[in-house]
Design a protein around this motif. Structure first.
Motif, PDB file in Angstrom:
ATOM      1  N   CYS A   1      19.238   0.809   3.534  1.00  0.00           N
ATOM      2  CA  CYS A   1      18.092  -0.082   3.369  1.00  0.00           C
ATOM      3  C   CYS A   1      17.374  -0.274   4.716  1.00  0.00           C
ATOM      4  O   CYS A   1      16.144  -0.145   4.810  1.00  0.00           O
ATOM      5  N   LEU A   2      18.160  -0.532   5.771  1.00  0.00           N
ATOM      6  CA  LEU A   2      17.565  -0.713   7.116  1.00  0.00           C
ATOM      7  C   LEU A   2      16.885   0.567   7.598  1.00  0.00           C
ATOM      8  O   LEU A   2      15.778   0.532   8.145  1.00  0.00           O
ATOM      9  N   LEU A   3      17.573   1.699   7.383  1.00  0.00           N
ATOM     10  CA  LEU A   3      17.011   2.981   7.838  1.00  0.00           C
ATOM     11  C   LEU A   3      15.668   3.235   7.153  1.00  0.00           C
ATOM     12  O   LEU A   3      14.706   3.666   7.788  1.00  0.00           O
ATOM     13  N   GLU A   4      15.615   2.937   5.865  1.00  0.00           N
ATOM     14  CA  GLU A   4      14.369   3.141   5.104  1.00  0.00           C
ATOM     15  C   GLU A   4      13.261   2.218   5.608  1.00  0.00           C
ATOM     16  O   GLU A   4      12.111   2.616   5.752  1.00  0.00           O
ATOM     17  N   GLU A   5      13.650   0.954   5.865  1.00  0.00           N
ATOM     18  CA  GLU A   5      12.660  -0.026   6.387  1.00  0.00           C
ATOM     19  C   GLU A   5      12.048   0.474   7.685  1.00  0.00           C
ATOM     20  O   GLU A   5      10.835   0.415   7.885  1.00  0.00           O
ATOM     21  N   HIS A   6      12.917   0.939   8.583  1.00  0.00           N
ATOM     22  CA  HIS A   6      12.440   1.413   9.892  1.00  0.00           C
ATOM     23  C   HIS A   6      11.506   2.616   9.731  1.00  0.00           C
ATOM     24  O   HIS A   6      10.466   2.688  10.380  1.00  0.00           O
ATOM     25  N   LYS A   7      11.927   3.521   8.840  1.00  0.00           N
ATOM     26  CA  LYS A   7      11.126   4.735   8.630  1.00  0.00           C
ATOM     27  C   LYS A   7       9.740   4.366   8.088  1.00  0.00           C
ATOM     28  O   LYS A   7       8.711   4.866   8.562  1.00  0.00           O
ATOM     29  N   ALA A   8       9.735   3.456   7.123  1.00  0.00           N
ATOM     30  CA  ALA A   8       8.470   3.066   6.497  1.00  0.00           C
ATOM     31  C   ALA A   8       7.563   2.381   7.534  1.00  0.00           C
ATOM     32  O   ALA A   8       6.352   2.625   7.581  1.00  0.00           O
TER      33      ALA A   8
END
Ligand SMILES: Cc1cc2nc3c(=O)[nH]c(=O)nc-3n(C[C@H](O)[C@H](O)[C@H](O)COP(=O)(O)OP(=O)(O)OC[C@H]3O[C@@H](n4cnc5c(N)ncnc54)[C@H](O)[C@@H]3O)c2cc1C
Length: 312
Positions: free
Chosen positions: A210-217
């Motif tokens: 979830c965190l990795l996706e947030e950062h990527k977005a």
């Protein structure tokens, strides 16, 4: 980086005075393909050590005043068009890209690529280093620059570093002795980071993803991705944002040759494809002058500039 006076007679190729090593020497190699900006001149010699012992042997058997410089992933570097005299060292062999998982820690070789941490965090349910996965480059370069984003930086998560000094001595250094500060470090320029131990926290694959996706977005929405850039060009002055100053002073419209300010984030400079290092550096200096003129604030380069300018 070692910046010492060193004079080599032009008839004496540098390669002749270098010790025999198990790693490789590459001569007259273009550094453009070793940096994210994709510009810059040549390294007289690039040395790729095979492991720490090979590097120690090299350091012990080269003149102390030979200019040496380290490059990691080249994601925070502007190499000037005249190239880099002396020896450029790159820790890219498998030895320097190892990773080992401890009970509450992860140890990575200096040449380990930050984004490759993702799969290890997920597979081992380890949190705390998600921010680092979104920073291009290597672990070694990230320590030197105390890299950070999303409210965390290296100094929050590092336990210790293994370094080698100019005499070829390897030692473990406690995090507090690295003098990490905002986008910088105070450890001696002639220390080379070999490996780093980070602390981790128990987490779950779901939380980590979830965190990795947030950062990527966030990066996709707010920063130029897949472009020739070296990240934030200037440090944020105390209590201020570099991008706000750049925008307020109208510098976001500046261009020089093939270099321009990113439309997505005006603290990022972009090589549109035809820029020289000179174009990029001139653009940066123009921005510093204009912001200085209008606000009396002097922006400081966050990007590391290496080498010499091309002779006119
Ligand atoms: C698209 C983009 C986004 C970015 N976002 C961020 C961000 O959010 N936060 C951030 O902090 N940075 C960011 N950066 C900048 C950059 O990714 C970081 O500074 C990164 O940590 C640099 O690592 P590198 O391996 O590429 O180092 P390099 O650029 O190769 O080198 C940086 C410095 O480290 C030194 N160095 C390299 N390896 C070693 C070693 N083993 N021992 C001693 N010194 C060494 C070099 O001599 C140089 O002084 C971004 C860059 C890009 C292109």
């Amino acid at each position: 980086m070692f910046r010492l006076k060193f004079k080599l007679s032009h008839t004496d190729p540098l390669i002749k005075i270098l010790p025999e090593v198990r790693g490789r020497y590459l001569q007259n190699i273009s550094l453009a393909r070793h940096t994210w900006f994709g510009v810059g001149g040549r390294a007289e010699i690039m040395y790729l050590p095979v492991d720490a012992e090979d590097l120690a042997h090299f350091l012990r058997n080269t003149p102390r005043n030979l200019p040496l410089c380290l490059i990691g992933g080249g994601s925070n570097l502007l190499v000037r068009d005249g190239g880099v005299p002396g020896v450029v060292i790159k820790l890219e062999s498998p030895f320097f890209r190892q990773i080992s998982i401890g009970e509450n820690t992860i140890t990575c070789g200096a040449g380990f690529h930050n984004p490759d941490l993702k799969k290890h965090l997920l597979a081992n349910n380890r949190g705390g280093l998600e921010f680092l996965c979104s920073i291009p480059g290597t672990v070694g370069g990230s320590i030197k620059t105390n890299a950070g984003c999303f409210g965390r930086e290296i100094s929050d998560v590092i336990v210790s570093a293994e370094i080698i000094n100019r005499e070829g001595k390897i030692q473990s250094i406690d995090a507090k002795d690295l003098g990490l500060s905002y986008r910088g470090s105070l450890f001696p320029d002639d220390w080379i980071i070999l490996a780093v131990t980070f602390k981790t926290e128990p987490s779950s694959a779901e939380k980590i993803s979830c965190l990795l996706e947030e950062h990527k977005a966030y990066r996709r929405a707010h920063q130029p991705v897949n472009q020739k850039t070296a990240g934030s060009t200037f440090k944020n002055p105390e209590g201020l944002k570099a991008w706000e100053l750049i925008k307020k002073c109208g510098c976001d419209q500046f261009t020089v040759g093939g270099a321009k300010v990113s439309e997505k984030h005006c603290n990022f400079l972009i090589n549109t494809g035809t820029a020289s290092a000179e174009d990029i550096e001139t653009l940066g200096e123009m921005i510093i002058r204009e912001v200085q003129r209008q606000t009396s604030v002097t922006l400081e380069w966050e990007i590391k500039r290496l080498g010499i300018k091309r002779e006119q």
